[in-house]
Motif scaffolding. Structure first.
Motif, PDB file in Angstrom:
ATOM      1  N   GLU A  60     -14.667  11.351   3.674  1.00  0.00           N
ATOM      2  CA  GLU A  60     -13.565  11.087   2.746  1.00  0.00           C
ATOM      3  C   GLU A  60     -13.738   9.738   2.049  1.00  0.00           C
ATOM      4  O   GLU A  60     -13.473   9.594   0.863  1.00  0.00           O
ATOM      5  CB  GLU A  60     -12.264  11.085   3.560  1.00  0.00           C
ATOM      6  CG  GLU A  60     -11.025  11.441   2.783  1.00  0.00           C
ATOM      7  CD  GLU A  60      -9.794  11.522   3.680  1.00  0.00           C
ATOM      8  OE1 GLU A  60      -8.741  11.059   3.229  1.00  0.00           O
ATOM      9  OE2 GLU A  60      -9.890  12.017   4.821  1.00  0.00           O
TER      10      GLU A  60
ATOM     11  N   MET B 115      -7.196   2.539  -3.391  1.00  0.00           N
ATOM     12  CA  MET B 115      -6.172   3.488  -2.936  1.00  0.00           C
ATOM     13  C   MET B 115      -6.710   4.382  -1.822  1.00  0.00           C
ATOM     14  O   MET B 115      -6.008   4.688  -0.863  1.00  0.00           O
ATOM     15  CB  MET B 115      -5.663   4.328  -4.111  1.00  0.00           C
ATOM     16  CG  MET B 115      -4.756   3.555  -5.063  1.00  0.00           C
ATOM     17  SD  MET B 115      -3.900   4.606  -6.272  1.00  0.00           S
ATOM     18  CE  MET B 115      -5.265   5.227  -7.240  1.00  0.00           C
ATOM     19  N   ASN B 116      -7.977   4.784  -1.944  1.00  0.00           N
ATOM     20  CA  ASN B 116      -8.603   5.599  -0.890  1.00  0.00           C
ATOM     21  C   ASN B 116      -8.706   4.822   0.416  1.00  0.00           C
ATOM     22  O   ASN B 116      -8.472   5.373   1.496  1.00  0.00           O
ATOM     23  CB  ASN B 116     -10.000   6.066  -1.318  1.00  0.00           C
ATOM     24  CG  ASN B 116      -9.941   7.251  -2.262  1.00  0.00           C
ATOM     25  OD1 ASN B 116      -8.940   7.944  -2.315  1.00  0.00           O
ATOM     26  ND2 ASN B 116     -11.003   7.472  -3.012  1.00  0.00           N
TER      27      ASN B 116
ATOM     28  N   THR C  78       5.479   2.839  -4.268  1.00  0.00           N
ATOM     29  CA  THR C  78       5.179   3.746  -5.392  1.00  0.00           C
ATOM     30  C   THR C  78       6.135   3.499  -6.559  1.00  0.00           C
ATOM     31  O   THR C  78       7.141   2.809  -6.421  1.00  0.00           O
ATOM     32  CB  THR C  78       5.318   5.221  -4.959  1.00  0.00           C
ATOM     33  OG1 THR C  78       6.665   5.453  -4.506  1.00  0.00           O
ATOM     34  CG2 THR C  78       4.345   5.573  -3.844  1.00  0.00           C
TER      35      THR C  78
ATOM     36  N   PRO D 147       1.003   5.424  -6.592  1.00  0.00           N
ATOM     37  CA  PRO D 147       0.919   4.147  -5.880  1.00  0.00           C
ATOM     38  C   PRO D 147       0.950   2.959  -6.854  1.00  0.00           C
ATOM     39  O   PRO D 147       0.313   2.994  -7.910  1.00  0.00           O
ATOM     40  CB  PRO D 147      -0.431   4.218  -5.157  1.00  0.00           C
ATOM     41  CG  PRO D 147      -0.723   5.679  -5.041  1.00  0.00           C
ATOM     42  CD  PRO D 147      -0.134   6.306  -6.280  1.00  0.00           C
TER      43      PRO D 147
ATOM     44  N   HIS E 156      -6.738   2.408   1.392  1.00  0.00           N
ATOM     45  CA  HIS E 156      -5.374   2.360   1.936  1.00  0.00           C
ATOM     46  C   HIS E 156      -4.971   3.710   2.534  1.00  0.00           C
ATOM     47  O   HIS E 156      -4.297   3.764   3.564  1.00  0.00           O
ATOM     48  CB  HIS E 156      -4.381   1.961   0.842  1.00  0.00           C
ATOM     49  CG  HIS E 156      -4.465   0.520   0.463  1.00  0.00           C
ATOM     50  ND1 HIS E 156      -3.839  -0.004  -0.662  1.00  0.00           N
ATOM     51  CD2 HIS E 156      -5.093  -0.542   1.042  1.00  0.00           C
ATOM     52  CE1 HIS E 156      -4.070  -1.304  -0.738  1.00  0.00           C
ATOM     53  NE2 HIS E 156      -4.841  -1.644   0.281  1.00  0.00           N
ATOM     54  N   ARG E 157      -5.409   4.789   1.882  1.00  0.00           N
ATOM     55  CA  ARG E 157      -5.002   6.141   2.291  1.00  0.00           C
ATOM     56  C   ARG E 157      -5.560   6.515   3.662  1.00  0.00           C
ATOM     57  O   ARG E 157      -4.935   7.235   4.424  1.00  0.00           O
ATOM     58  CB  ARG E 157      -5.486   7.141   1.235  1.00  0.00           C
ATOM     59  CG  ARG E 157      -4.703   8.442   1.187  1.00  0.00           C
ATOM     60  CD  ARG E 157      -5.170   9.301   0.021  1.00  0.00           C
ATOM     61  NE  ARG E 157      -4.734   8.784  -1.251  1.00  0.00           N
ATOM     62  CZ  ARG E 157      -5.513   8.625  -2.321  1.00  0.00           C
ATOM     63  NH1 ARG E 157      -6.786   8.928  -2.265  1.00  0.00           N
ATOM     64  NH2 ARG E 157      -5.025   8.154  -3.440  1.00  0.00           N
TER      65      ARG E 157
ATOM     66  N   ARG F 215       0.826  -1.226   0.000  1.00  0.00           N
ATOM     67  CA  ARG F 215       0.000   0.000   0.000  1.00  0.00           C
ATOM     68  C   ARG F 215       0.859   1.274   0.000  1.00  0.00           C
ATOM     69  O   ARG F 215       0.406   2.321  -0.455  1.00  0.00           O
ATOM     70  CB  ARG F 215      -0.949   0.007   1.200  1.00  0.00           C
ATOM     71  CG  ARG F 215      -0.280   0.169   2.546  1.00  0.00           C
ATOM     72  CD  ARG F 215      -1.302  -0.055   3.667  1.00  0.00           C
ATOM     73  NE  ARG F 215      -0.747   0.150   4.993  1.00  0.00           N
ATOM     74  CZ  ARG F 215       0.013  -0.725   5.648  1.00  0.00           C
ATOM     75  NH1 ARG F 215       0.312  -1.876   5.066  1.00  0.00           N
ATOM     76  NH2 ARG F 215       0.462  -0.470   6.856  1.00  0.00           N
ATOM     77  N   ASN F 216       2.093   1.195   0.520  1.00  0.00           N
ATOM     78  CA  ASN F 216       2.972   2.373   0.560  1.00  0.00           C
ATOM     79  C   ASN F 216       4.048   2.321  -0.517  1.00  0.00           C
ATOM     80  O   ASN F 216       4.985   3.116  -0.497  1.00  0.00           O
ATOM     81  CB  ASN F 216       3.643   2.479   1.939  1.00  0.00           C
ATOM     82  CG  ASN F 216       2.628   2.699   3.047  1.00  0.00           C
ATOM     83  OD1 ASN F 216       1.672   3.431   2.881  1.00  0.00           O
ATOM     84  ND2 ASN F 216       2.818   2.039   4.181  1.00  0.00           N
TER      85      ASN F 216
END
Length: 321
Positions: free
Chosen positions: A204, A152-153, A121, A131, A155-156, A118-119
């Motif tokens: 969010e 991605m959201n 890139t 990502p 994970h964010r 997830r982190n």
């Protein structure tokens, strides 16, 4: 996997051969690969399907990564991917799969599967960091852009969710860790911070907040390395379920489910009138966030009370300047 068949040993050898790997990478369209993976993830045995893909050493053929990624993906990472998927699948069954709709279930499986990177890139043609999850969905699997964005959201927001869980599940008044939240929330009284921060978080992530909570429980508490536990199947799923249920109840009790549909009490025009501005801009956007925080802190508040608070706060700022 779908019919719970056992793979013949000779078939396993053939499927894992270099010749088949090369053909799979070169001859089968990425769209076809993505369609099959989506059927596996949405099916009745996603863990078994991914375990087969790992066992046949096809994982990185299927989930192809860009050439250069940061940080470097650890050797054996695919085992962690499958372990997280396994934990998420079992936890979903334990919580009750009816808690999630089909799309939420499907994307929760992807969010768990890709959790170990997830982190991670890579740099696109313009040198911008993107990502790896985005690449996996759009290039390796040729899936919808919206699937990539949703995962991605999820994970964010995990770090934010993890910072709120202690306050949500505690019977005592635990101070909210608000270090990573925006400066618009500085005027919020301590007693209302949990509702305000949770409200912003749900706005969010919207209807996928339960999925984000599910994935967060796999990483909680944050000071423990959960990967070895999962690989050895020592994962305490009962305690994870209790954690999920307690946090979900707390959020519902705060009256925040569907908070993303909350309409602002004060519009941009009213803000411009109070600030005596002729056009919008960053200052108006900043005040929209502040007023939304006020509204979340005062669920029974009126538009007039909200504007009065804004005028009072604005005057204090002017005097301080």
């Amino acid at each position: 996997a779908r019919f719970d068949f056992i793979l013949d040993e000779e078939l396993k050898k053939a499927a894992a051969s270099d010749e088949v790997k090369a053909a799979l990478a070169a001859k089968i369209s990425r769209e076809r690969v993505g369609t099959e993976i989506d059927l596996m993830v949405s099916g009745n045995q996603p863990v078994k399907a991914m375990t087969h893909i790992c066992g046949l050493t096809l994982f990185w053929i299927v989930f192809k990564l860009p050439l250069q990624v940061e940080p470097e993906v650890l050797e054996g990472c695919e085992m962690f991917c499958t372990a997280y998927l396994d934990a998420a699948w079992d936890l979903t069954q334990l919580i009750g799969s009816s808690t999630f709709n089909d799309d939420q279930r499907r994307l929760s499986q992807y969010a768990a599967l890709f959790l170990p990177f997830r982190n991670t890139t890579y740099k696109d043609n313009k040198g911008k960091k993107i990502p790896v999850v985005n690449y996996t969905f759009r290039d390796s699997l040729k899936r919808k852009a919206s699937d990539a964005e949703t995962v991605m959201n999820i994970h964010r927001v995990l770090e934010k969710f993890l910072s709120l869980i202690p306050s949500l599940v505690s019977a005592e008044d635990v101070k909210v860790n608000d270090g990573q939240w925006s400066k618009e929330l500085v005027d919020v009284p301590d007693a209302s911070k949990l509702r305000v921060l949770t409200g912003f978080l749900l706005r969010e992530i919207k209807k996928f907040w339960r999925v984000a909570l599910l994935i967060s429980t796999l990483l909680y508490p944050t000071h423990v390395d959960h990967t070895e536990d999962m690989l050895n199947q020592h994962f305490q799923l009962d305690s994870k379920r209790d954690l999920f249920v307690a946090a979900e109840k707390a959020i519902t009790k705060l009256g925040l489910d569907e908070v993303w549909d909350l309409k602002p009490l004060v519009n941009g025009k009213d803000i411009m009138n109070v600030l005596q501005l002729k056009s919008g801009g960053p200052l108006v956007r900043e005040w929209q966030q502040k007023l939304l925080a006020w509204q979340l802190a005062h669920p029974s508040g009126t538009a007039e009370e909200c504007i009065d608070w804004m005028k009072e706060t604005h005057l204090k700022r002017i005097k301080l300047q």
